[in-house]
Design a protein around this motif. Structure first.
Motif, PDB file in Angstrom:
ATOM      1  N   GLY A   1     -29.962 -97.485 -48.520  1.00 36.96           N
ATOM      2  CA  GLY A   1     -28.942 -96.517 -48.135  1.00 36.96           C
ATOM      3  C   GLY A   1     -28.228 -95.936 -49.339  1.00 36.96           C
TER       4      GLY A   1
ATOM      5  N   MET B   1     -27.223 -93.418 -43.682  1.00 39.73           N
ATOM      6  CA  MET B   1     -26.428 -94.038 -42.628  1.00 39.73           C
ATOM      7  C   MET B   1     -27.295 -94.896 -41.712  1.00 39.73           C
ATOM      8  SD  MET B   1     -23.631 -92.231 -40.134  1.00 39.73           S
ATOM      9  CE  MET B   1     -24.838 -91.343 -39.151  1.00 39.73           C
TER      10      MET B   1
ATOM     11  N   TYR C   1     -24.023 -85.385 -35.431  1.00 43.03           N
ATOM     12  CA  TYR C   1     -23.002 -86.217 -36.055  1.00 43.03           C
ATOM     13  C   TYR C   1     -22.143 -86.978 -35.051  1.00 43.03           C
ATOM     14  CZ  TYR C   1     -23.887 -84.593 -40.792  1.00 43.03           C
ATOM     15  OH  TYR C   1     -24.466 -84.357 -42.003  1.00 43.03           O
TER      16      TYR C   1
ATOM     17  N   ILE D   1     -22.254 -90.891 -35.671  1.00 39.28           N
ATOM     18  CA  ILE D   1     -21.050 -91.567 -36.167  1.00 39.28           C
ATOM     19  C   ILE D   1     -20.518 -92.539 -35.132  1.00 39.28           C
ATOM     20  CG2 ILE D   1     -18.681 -91.230 -36.963  1.00 39.28           C
ATOM     21  CD1 ILE D   1     -20.772 -90.354 -38.976  1.00 39.28           C
TER      22      ILE D   1
ATOM     23  N   TYR E   1     -22.734 -95.620 -35.274  1.00 38.58           N
ATOM     24  CA  TYR E   1     -22.495 -96.359 -36.512  1.00 38.58           C
ATOM     25  C   TYR E   1     -21.150 -97.095 -36.462  1.00 38.58           C
ATOM     26  CZ  TYR E   1     -22.112 -97.518 -41.426  1.00 38.58           C
ATOM     27  OH  TYR E   1     -21.973 -98.207 -42.596  1.00 38.58           O
TER      28      TYR E   1
ATOM     29  N   ASP F   1     -16.054 -97.748 -45.389  1.00 38.21           N
ATOM     30  CA  ASP F   1     -16.732 -96.716 -44.613  1.00 38.21           C
ATOM     31  C   ASP F   1     -15.767 -95.769 -43.910  1.00 38.21           C
ATOM     32  OD1 ASP F   1     -19.086 -97.718 -45.479  1.00 38.21           O
ATOM     33  OD2 ASP F   1     -19.886 -98.257 -43.524  1.00 38.21           O
TER      34      ASP F   1
ATOM     35  N   ALA G   1     -15.696 -91.650 -44.230  1.00 44.75           N
ATOM     36  CA  ALA G   1     -15.708 -90.743 -43.081  1.00 44.75           C
ATOM     37  C   ALA G   1     -14.505 -89.793 -43.098  1.00 44.75           C
ATOM     38  CB  ALA G   1     -15.709 -91.558 -41.784  1.00 44.75           C
TER      39      ALA G   1
END
Length: 250
Positions: A86, A100, A159, A163, A166, A196, A200
């Motif tokens: 990653g 990701m 996204y 997201i 994740y 993280d 973001a």
């Protein structure tokens, strides 16, 4: 006298183990220093830049492998290898989603490792449930706060679910890290979440880019991986783990 001798021997053995572990960590500290010295994000994306950025985490994967063996590739060592992949992907902005995905798979392996017999512990206490609620509240609240920014991004159909998935995976990983009640692992999981979330919030323009944003992101990221790796190794070195191994062999 026998008890005193045993305590003295145990103390010397633990000190010797800590010294050896520190020596094994020297490649991590050296490669991390090289990364910050060269400051790869400022350079042109290249295989060399990807290698320098991923080297610290790969050194941690080798550390875990040396202590826990090849089976750890299905646990923390495997998660570290995927994290290194990653890191390499994120050198190129167009490979953000690939990076990701690598980290998402890493969190799955971390979670499986934290659920294994090596981390078996007594029932959770009330203060842990408070931490669980805080963790899920912060993670969930941050995601819903991000939603308007994700929907206004170039690819909202990609996204928003990416997201969301994740966020779920890293929150589960951090929850299971807390469940282990191992201080280093707990701190590693929480630090990973902080790193993280910072990425973001800045990537999707929720907050203004800070002067030292990359310092914060990469320092917390490398620290999180270090804590998880060392915590996993120390779990293997505990007397409780040795007893469990002997029982399984019987």
């Amino acid at each position: 006298l026998g008890l005193i001798s045993y305590v003295y021997y145990d103390h010397r053995q633990r000190r010797s183990t800590s010294c050896i572990l520190f020596l094994y960590l020297l490649p991590f500290f050296a490669s991390t220093a090289v990364y910050f010295y060269l400051w790869i994000p400022e350079s042109t994306p290249s295989p060399l830049a990807a290698g320098v950025k991923s080297a610290p985490v790969l050194s941690l994967a080798l550390l875990v492998l040396s202590y826990n063996g090849g089976w750890s590739l299905l646990g923390v060592a495997g998660g570290l290898v995927l994290s290194a992949c990653g890191d390499a992907c994120l050198i190129w902005k167009e490979h953000f989603l690939h990076g990701m995905a690598c980290f998402a798979l890493a969190h799955i392996l971390y979670s499986l490792s934290f659920l294994s017999w090596r981390y078996s512990s007594s029932s959770s206490s009330s203060w842990l449930y408070v931490l669980y609620l805080l963790l899920w509240g912060v993670s969930g609240g941050t995601f819903f706060y991000l939603l308007p920014f994700l929907r206004s991004s170039q690819d909202p159909d990609i996204y928003v679910p990416a997201i969301g998935a994740y966020t779920l995976l890293i929150t589960v990983m951090a929850t299971l890290a807390l469940r282990t009640r191992r201080t280093l692992v707990m701190l590693g999981g929480l630090t990973f979440v902080i790193s993280d979330l910072t990425i973001a919030l800045q990537m999707f323009k929720v907050i203004e880019t800070l002067d030292y944003n990359r310092h914060i992101i990469m320092t917390t990221y490398y620290l999180a991986q270090l804590l998880i790796a060392v915590g996993d190794v120390k779990t293997t070195l505990t007397p409780e783990a040795d007893d469990l191994v002997k029982r399984k062999r019987l």
